[in-house]
Design an enzyme around this catalytic site. Structure first.
Site, PDB file in Angstrom:
ATOM      1  N   LEU A 169      11.032   1.108   7.255  1.00 41.47           N
ATOM      2  CA  LEU A 169      10.449   1.561   5.994  1.00 41.47           C
ATOM      3  C   LEU A 169      11.197   2.824   5.533  1.00 41.47           C
ATOM      4  O   LEU A 169      11.417   3.733   6.338  1.00 41.47           O
ATOM      5  CB  LEU A 169       8.962   1.899   6.186  1.00 41.47           C
ATOM      6  CG  LEU A 169       8.255   2.251   4.880  1.00 41.47           C
ATOM      7  CD1 LEU A 169       7.938   0.989   4.089  1.00 41.47           C
ATOM      8  CD2 LEU A 169       6.982   3.031   5.137  1.00 41.47           C
ATOM      9  N   LYS A 215       6.455  -2.031   1.897  1.00 44.18           N
ATOM     10  CA  LYS A 215       5.278  -1.461   2.568  1.00 44.18           C
ATOM     11  C   LYS A 215       4.078  -2.393   2.407  1.00 44.18           C
ATOM     12  O   LYS A 215       3.148  -2.115   1.636  1.00 44.18           O
ATOM     13  CB  LYS A 215       4.993  -0.052   2.029  1.00 44.18           C
ATOM     14  CG  LYS A 215       4.116   0.797   2.962  1.00 44.18           C
ATOM     15  CD  LYS A 215       4.163   2.244   2.546  1.00 44.18           C
ATOM     16  CE  LYS A 215       3.140   3.103   3.267  1.00 44.18           C
ATOM     17  NZ  LYS A 215       3.277   3.175   4.707  1.00 44.18           N
ATOM     18  N   GLU A 243      11.964   2.151  14.401  1.00 46.40           N
ATOM     19  CA  GLU A 243      11.139   3.282  13.965  1.00 46.40           C
ATOM     20  C   GLU A 243       9.921   3.376  14.868  1.00 46.40           C
ATOM     21  O   GLU A 243       9.830   2.665  15.864  1.00 46.40           O
ATOM     22  CB  GLU A 243      10.747   3.134  12.483  1.00 46.40           C
ATOM     23  CG  GLU A 243      10.073   1.823  12.152  1.00 46.40           C
ATOM     24  CD  GLU A 243       9.883   1.580  10.653  1.00 46.40           C
ATOM     25  OE1 GLU A 243       9.798   2.544   9.876  1.00 46.40           O
ATOM     26  OE2 GLU A 243       9.788   0.408  10.268  1.00 46.40           O
ATOM     27  N   TYR A 258       0.828  -1.200   0.000  1.00 39.78           N
ATOM     28  CA  TYR A 258       0.000   0.000   0.000  1.00 39.78           C
ATOM     29  C   TYR A 258       0.863   1.252   0.000  1.00 39.78           C
ATOM     30  O   TYR A 258       2.075   1.196   0.228  1.00 39.78           O
ATOM     31  CB  TYR A 258      -0.957  -0.002   1.203  1.00 39.78           C
ATOM     32  CG  TYR A 258      -0.339   0.333   2.552  1.00 39.78           C
ATOM     33  CD1 TYR A 258       0.514  -0.545   3.201  1.00 39.78           C
ATOM     34  CD2 TYR A 258      -0.620   1.545   3.190  1.00 39.78           C
ATOM     35  CE1 TYR A 258       1.059  -0.235   4.440  1.00 39.78           C
ATOM     36  CE2 TYR A 258      -0.076   1.863   4.432  1.00 39.78           C
ATOM     37  CZ  TYR A 258       0.758   0.967   5.050  1.00 39.78           C
ATOM     38  OH  TYR A 258       1.306   1.272   6.272  1.00 39.78           O
TER      39      TYR A 258
END
Ligand code: PDD
Length: 281
Positions: free
Chosen positions: A201, A144, A176, A33
């Site tokens: 990411l 992702k 993260e 996505y």
């Protein structure tokens, strides 16, 4: 008022949109996505999001369902039909629907779904409070994918503890945030953020903000840091497409920058907004 969404080649009212129960996005999270901010009715960092989409798909042996020009046209049409000023376009591509089998099916067409969400992007940012939790996600966080259960559980844990978000820790170092890239600012004014790898990411906002920070003459160090270092930093912040630069004012109970948005985070958010107004397409 019902939204118009895009499903497999057609713009339809949201309550009429359908995806098969055999869709591999639903059964295997076999899907990727993107979330692109809509800012003043225009798309922010669109090329970056489409480049990452193509890479995510490629890593999973999938192709872009339509070319980038068509993607831009679809995004713009959806924004227009829903009259979005500030918000985002969510896009998901799955491998498609096929009888349940772990092996990739052959000859099925991908599912492409897109919808919009309205969201205020430029409100005053007081700063968020975060807690650290173990990073329990899989080993390819650079792709992702729609496997977001860990992120959802993490946000629920933060909420349960009366906080706003979680910072994820693996082997003693921060990877993260639950849905954002994270940074600390040292007492000397240096920005520290983890280097890109399969562990995080590659944020599109991260790339844009680091470029702007460098242009401002700020020093950037890309390396892992611990929660202890973060708790003792001058300030901290997080970035994502829908939250821009968000100051972090508490980490595991330790207050940062006097409990208010740090000056560097604040400034970077202002610059990102300023540049975004000019560069959005
Ligand atoms: N999340 N890291 C993770 C795990 C993320 O889910 C996101 C974005 C980011 C920031 O990437 P970008 O700057 O390209 O938005 C980093 C999106 C916004 C979401 O899932 O809603």
């Amino acid at each position: 008022m019902s939204r118009t969404v895009y499903v497999d080649g057609a713009f339809v009212p949201e309550d009429e949109a359908k995806v098969s129960v055999f869709d591999r996005g639903f059964l295997f999270a076999d899907a990727v996505y993107e979330v692109t901010a809509v800012f003043g009715g225009k798309l922010l960092d669109f090329d970056g999001h489409m480049a990452r989409l193509e890479r995510s798909l490629g890593e999973l042996d999938m192709e872009m369902p339509v070319d980038r020009e068509k993607m831009l046209e679809l995004h713009r049409e959806l924004v227009k039909r829903n009259n979005v000023q500030d918000g985002c376009v969510y896009l998901q591509v799955t491998r498609g629907a096929a009888d349940r089998d772990f092996v990739f099916p052959k000859g099925v067409s991908q599912t492409l779904v897109m919808f919009t969400q309205n969201k205020t992007l430029t409100g005053e940012k007081k700063g968020i409070k975060v807690i650290s939790v173990p990073d329990i996600r899989w080993g390819r966080r650079d792709i992702k994918t729609v496997q977001l259960l860990a992120a959802s559980l993490n946000k629920m844990e933060a909420k349960k503890q009366g906080k706003d978000d979680t910072w994820l820790v693996e082997d003693g170092f921060v990877t993260e945030g639950s849905s954002n890239n994270v940074y600390i600012v040292t007492k000397e004014g240096k920005i520290v953020t983890r280097q890109l790898s399969r562990s995080i990411l590659p944020g599109i906002t991260r790339a844009a903000v680091l470029k702007l920070a460098a242009e401002q003459g700020l020093e950037i160090e890309e390396r892992p840091f611990t929660i202890d270092e973060a708790r003792n930093a001058a300030e901290a912040f997080a970035t994502s497409a829908t939250t821009f630069v968000t100051p972090v004012v508490e980490i595991d109970g330790a207050e940062l920058s006097g409990g208010v948005a740090g000056p560097i985070a604040k400034r970077l958010n202002e610059i990102y907004i300023e540049e975004g107004r000019k560069s959005a397409i």
